[in-house]
Design an enzyme around this catalytic site. Structure first.
Site, PDB file in Angstrom:
ATOM      1  N   LYS A 182       0.877  -1.180   0.000  1.00  0.00           N
ATOM      2  CA  LYS A 182       0.000   0.000   0.000  1.00  0.00           C
ATOM      3  C   LYS A 182       0.912   1.226   0.000  1.00  0.00           C
ATOM      4  CE  LYS A 182      -1.939   3.053   1.789  1.00  0.00           C
ATOM      5  NZ  LYS A 182      -1.743   4.462   1.366  1.00  0.00           N
ATOM      6  N   GLY A 236       6.834   5.232   7.970  1.00  0.00           N
ATOM      7  CA  GLY A 236       6.056   6.471   7.963  1.00  0.00           C
ATOM      8  C   GLY A 236       6.204   7.197   9.284  1.00  0.00           C
ATOM      9  N   THR A 240       1.573   7.428  13.259  1.00  0.00           N
ATOM     10  CA  THR A 240       0.866   6.395  12.485  1.00  0.00           C
ATOM     11  C   THR A 240       1.378   5.018  12.900  1.00  0.00           C
ATOM     12  OG1 THR A 240       1.073   7.966  10.648  1.00  0.00           O
ATOM     13  CG2 THR A 240       0.050   5.850  10.154  1.00  0.00           C
ATOM     14  N   GLY A 241       2.703   4.908  13.064  1.00  0.00           N
ATOM     15  CA  GLY A 241       3.296   3.628  13.459  1.00  0.00           C
ATOM     16  C   GLY A 241       2.770   3.165  14.808  1.00  0.00           C
ATOM     17  N   GLU A 258       9.543   1.596  10.739  1.00  0.00           N
ATOM     18  CA  GLU A 258      10.596   2.567  10.410  1.00  0.00           C
ATOM     19  C   GLU A 258       9.952   3.932  10.476  1.00  0.00           C
ATOM     20  OE1 GLU A 258      13.814   2.393   9.743  1.00  0.00           O
ATOM     21  OE2 GLU A 258      13.836   0.252  10.112  1.00  0.00           O
ATOM     22  N   CYS A 292      13.574  11.003   6.534  1.00  0.00           N
ATOM     23  CA  CYS A 292      13.479  10.653   7.952  1.00  0.00           C
ATOM     24  C   CYS A 292      14.788  10.898   8.686  1.00  0.00           C
ATOM     25  CB  CYS A 292      13.068   9.196   8.085  1.00  0.00           C
ATOM     26  SG  CYS A 292      14.102   8.097   7.110  1.00  0.00           S
ATOM     27  N   GLU A 391       9.427  16.375  14.450  1.00  0.00           N
ATOM     28  CA  GLU A 391       9.892  16.209  13.069  1.00  0.00           C
ATOM     29  C   GLU A 391       9.089  17.161  12.174  1.00  0.00           C
ATOM     30  OE1 GLU A 391       8.774  12.604  10.962  1.00  0.00           O
ATOM     31  OE2 GLU A 391      10.850  12.412  10.292  1.00  0.00           O
TER      32      GLU A 391
HETATM   33  P1  NAD Z   1       2.416   8.629   7.031  1.00  0.00           P
HETATM   34  O1  NAD Z   1       2.577   7.955   8.346  1.00  0.00           O
HETATM   35  O2  NAD Z   1       1.407   9.707   6.929  1.00  0.00           O
HETATM   36  O3  NAD Z   1       2.043   7.574   5.901  1.00  0.00           O
HETATM   37  C1  NAD Z   1       2.851   6.460   5.600  1.00  0.00           C
HETATM   38  C2  NAD Z   1       1.991   5.404   4.943  1.00  0.00           C
HETATM   39  O4  NAD Z   1       1.019   4.970   5.883  1.00  0.00           O
HETATM   40  C3  NAD Z   1       1.214   5.892   3.729  1.00  0.00           C
HETATM   41  O5  NAD Z   1       1.122   4.849   2.783  1.00  0.00           O
HETATM   42  C4  NAD Z   1      -0.137   6.208   4.317  1.00  0.00           C
HETATM   43  O6  NAD Z   1      -1.168   6.166   3.346  1.00  0.00           O
HETATM   44  C5  NAD Z   1      -0.275   5.080   5.327  1.00  0.00           C
HETATM   45  N1  NAD Z   1      -1.184   5.365   6.449  1.00  0.00           N
HETATM   46  C6  NAD Z   1      -1.560   6.568   6.947  1.00  0.00           C
HETATM   47  N2  NAD Z   1      -2.438   6.387   7.968  1.00  0.00           N
HETATM   48  C7  NAD Z   1      -2.604   5.049   8.110  1.00  0.00           C
HETATM   49  C8  NAD Z   1      -3.368   4.233   9.002  1.00  0.00           C
HETATM   50  N3  NAD Z   1      -4.137   4.774   9.943  1.00  0.00           N
HETATM   51  N4  NAD Z   1      -3.281   2.904   8.877  1.00  0.00           N
HETATM   52  C9  NAD Z   1      -2.484   2.336   7.933  1.00  0.00           C
HETATM   53  N5  NAD Z   1      -1.753   3.055   7.048  1.00  0.00           N
HETATM   54  C10 NAD Z   1      -1.801   4.398   7.146  1.00  0.00           C
HETATM   55  O7  NAD Z   1       3.866   9.134   6.609  1.00  0.00           O
HETATM   56  P2  NAD Z   1       4.242   9.976   5.307  1.00  0.00           P
HETATM   57  O8  NAD Z   1       3.750  11.380   5.530  1.00  0.00           O
HETATM   58  O9  NAD Z   1       3.843   9.251   4.078  1.00  0.00           O
HETATM   59  O10 NAD Z   1       5.833   9.930   5.363  1.00  0.00           O
HETATM   60  C11 NAD Z   1       6.598  10.778   6.137  1.00  0.00           C
HETATM   61  C12 NAD Z   1       6.992  10.107   7.441  1.00  0.00           C
HETATM   62  O11 NAD Z   1       7.650   8.886   7.186  1.00  0.00           O
HETATM   63  C13 NAD Z   1       7.964  10.921   8.270  1.00  0.00           C
HETATM   64  O12 NAD Z   1       7.575  10.841   9.614  1.00  0.00           O
HETATM   65  C14 NAD Z   1       9.275  10.195   8.067  1.00  0.00           C
HETATM   66  O13 NAD Z   1      10.220  10.371   9.088  1.00  0.00           O
HETATM   67  C15 NAD Z   1       8.829   8.798   7.964  1.00  0.00           C
HETATM   68  N6  NAD Z   1       9.841   7.998   7.275  1.00  0.00           N
HETATM   69  C16 NAD Z   1      10.606   7.114   7.994  1.00  0.00           C
HETATM   70  C17 NAD Z   1      11.617   6.404   7.358  1.00  0.00           C
HETATM   71  C18 NAD Z   1      12.524   5.461   8.102  1.00  0.00           C
HETATM   72  O14 NAD Z   1      13.224   4.695   7.474  1.00  0.00           O
HETATM   73  N7  NAD Z   1      12.551   5.478   9.415  1.00  0.00           N
HETATM   74  C19 NAD Z   1      11.824   6.586   5.996  1.00  0.00           C
HETATM   75  C20 NAD Z   1      11.025   7.496   5.313  1.00  0.00           C
HETATM   76  C21 NAD Z   1      10.024   8.183   5.959  1.00  0.00           C
END
Ligand code: NAD
Length: 492
Positions: A182, A236, A240-241, A258, A292, A391
């Site tokens: 997804k 993400g 959310t995580g 992550e 990130c 962040e």
């Molecule tokens: P996000 O958490 O908004 O979304 C990430 C993914 O999760 C997307 O596909 C989104 O559609 C999905 N999502 C959102 N809400 C959800 C839910 N309730 N249930 C299941 N899936 C859901 O993050 P983003 O804005 O896409 O990305 C930016 C974030 O990602 C930043 O916080 C960044 O630090 C983090 N990130 C971490 C790493 C790492 O390796 N640690 C790498 C890249 C990005």
């Protein structure tokens, strides 16, 4: 929705249409736009909640019945060929990635190559998923075997949509699992275009790879809750995580997370300061700060702080904001207007609580409405400020001075995150002490933002759980089984 496509041939991409058989989408269409100009990049169909259960059922059927789970050579072959196809199609993929995500063409090309490199690495490991065997006494021996988990949900963000996808997908497939992907709803086109090169492989069993598209709060959430998912691999935001982990807990479902970061970049007076200025700029401005591991907190030894920050501000103010495909652009837009609004709120706060050292500016003319934010360096903020602690995911750098190593370590460890860090010094002993003292998954010494398929990445604290990349990154997608042989029926 505008009807101006950035490339007329992409008007027919219609991501999710029937011929993309690995994409399960029976919902509404939505437009996917270029963040610099607002022009349409592609039209994308969304999945429905029913599509989610269909996709997971299809993945389970494929996992149970296909030769994939026990066929290391097959998996290796399919992944190698995919890596080669990524490289062969780099021009089109990089342009689509750049237009859809907003990153520079140069970074987009780097990302396609990084995705191919990760795929190569796990193609190699697919044939070497080893366990152990051992004597357990005179009459017994045991075989400890890593087995694929089953169906993995891979949920990815928009900032490095191909590289981060392959960092999870390649090892999950290499270990023998079926995967339901997804992607973020801001980067569906590049994900589907790239994965169509994998799905087209005649040796990839139907159902081993499935893609769902749509909002995270609907489709992502349904995937996290779906019956038949054995593990959720999420990249993400930390919030959310955390909510995904809570939901997974009710079903005792494995998670790999992550998450976000607020990484310190620590410069000592004995460092090669010219190199450190270039490194600090790259650390906070890669992907316009939407990475990130962004080195978004600069910690500088007080004796050189003034000259160092002046040099950095001069370099940042000289960068040229513009269209991401324009070769004269040195700072690309953010991913979307809403991301710009979110970053601007933090900058307003930084002005109220500290001192902004860089110029405020935006491109003019037809790009004036684009998702642009200038590099913003801020001093005089208290450690507890949200600008220092949260962040931001934009081109914002906070600056703090320190007097000695102990203070540098305390400041470096002064947030809830622990994803990455940089240390700049010519003193090897100090580099080692700092490397041990800083609590983060990666510590770069006299460099920043270098990633390798061979080395694990991941977070301490709120930055995540588990490791991706390297050998450990493959075993995350396995379950360990002990098969025991004993010629005696009972132990007693
Ligand atoms: P996000 O958490 O908004 O979304 C990430 C993914 O999760 C997307 O596909 C989104 O559609 C999905 N999502 C959102 N809400 C959800 C839910 N309730 N249930 C299941 N899936 C859901 O993050 P983003 O804005 O896409 O990305 C930016 C974030 O990602 C930043 O916080 C960044 O630090 C983090 N990130 C971490 C790493 C790492 O390796 N640690 C790498 C890249 C990005």
């Amino acid at each position: 929705m505008t009807d101006t496509f950035v490339r007329p041939e992409w008007a027919t991409l219609d991501i999710g249409k029937a011929e993309h058989r690995f994409v399960v989408t029976s919902g509404e269409s939505f437009g996917d736009t270029d963040p610099a100009t607002g022009a349409l990049v592609a039209v994308v169909r969304s999945s429905t909640v029913d599509d989610v259960s269909d996709a997971v059922a299809r993945a389970n059927a494929a996992f149970s019945s296909s030769p994939w789970r026990n066929g290391g050579a097959l998996r290796s072959r399919v992944l190698w060929r995919f890596a080669e196809r990524l490289r062969a199609n780099i021009d089109e993929l990089a342009e689509l990635l750049s237009r859809e995500q907003g990153k520079s063409l140069r970074e987009a090309r780097t990302e396609v190559l990084a995705a191919a490199n990760l795929t190569d690495y796990y193609a190699g490991l697919a044939r070497s998923v080893y366990g152990r065997s051992m004597a357990l006494g005179d009459t017994a021996h045991g075989v400890v075997l890593p087995e694929p988990l089953g169906v993995i949900a891979v949920i990815t963000p928009w900032n490095w949509p191909l590289q981060l996808l392959m960092r999870s997908l390649a090892p999950a497939l290499a270990a023998g699992n079926a995967v339901v992907v997804k992607p973020a709803s801001l980067t569906p086109a590049i994900t589907v275009r790239a994965l169509s090169l994998l799905a087209a492989d005649p040796d990839l069993p139907e159902g081993i790879l499935t893609v769902l598209l749509g909002a995270g709060s609907v489709i992502g959430d349904a995937l996290v809750e779906a019956d038949g998912v054995d593990m959720i691999c999420f990249t993400g935001e930390s919030a959310t995580g955390s909510s995904i982990m809570r939901k997974a807990a009710t079903r005792i479902r494995k998670v790999a997370l992550e998450l976000g970061g607020k990484s310190p970049n620590v410069v000592f007076a004995d460092a090669d300061l010219d190199k450190a200025v270039a490194g600090a700029l790259d650390a906070f401005l890669t992907t316009t700060g939407q990475i990130c591991t962004a080195g978004s907190r600069l910690l500088v030894e007080r004796s050189v702080a003034g000259e160092f920050v002046d040099a950095l501000v001069a370099r940042a103010d000289a960068l040229s904001l513009g269209d991401q495909l324009d070769p004269t652009t040195t700072l690309a837009p953010l991913v979307s207007g809403s991301q710009r609004a979110s970053v601007e709120q933090y900058i307003d706060r930084a002005r109220a609580e500290g001192t902004v050292l860089t110029r405020d500016r935006r491109p003019e003319g037809e790009l004036s409405e684009g998702a642009f934010v200038p590099p913003t360096i801020v001093a005089d903020l208290p450690m507890e400020s949200a600008v220092v602690q949260e962040e931001i995911f934009g081109p914002v750098l906070t600056v703090h001075a320190f007097d000695d190593e102990d203070e540098a370590v305390a400041l470096a460890n002064g947030t809830q995150f622990g994803l990455a860090a940089g240390v700049w010094t010519r003193d090897v002993d100090r580099a080692w002490r700092m490397g041990r003292g800083i609590r983060s998954g990666t510590v770069w010494v006299n460099t920043y933002h270098h990633f390798y398929a061979e080395t694990e990445v991941g977070g301490f604290g709120a930055s995540g759980l588990g490791r991706q990349g390297g050998v450990q990154g493959l075993y995350e997608f396995t379950e360990t089984k002990h098969i025991n042989f004993d010629s005696k029926v009972t132990l007693w």
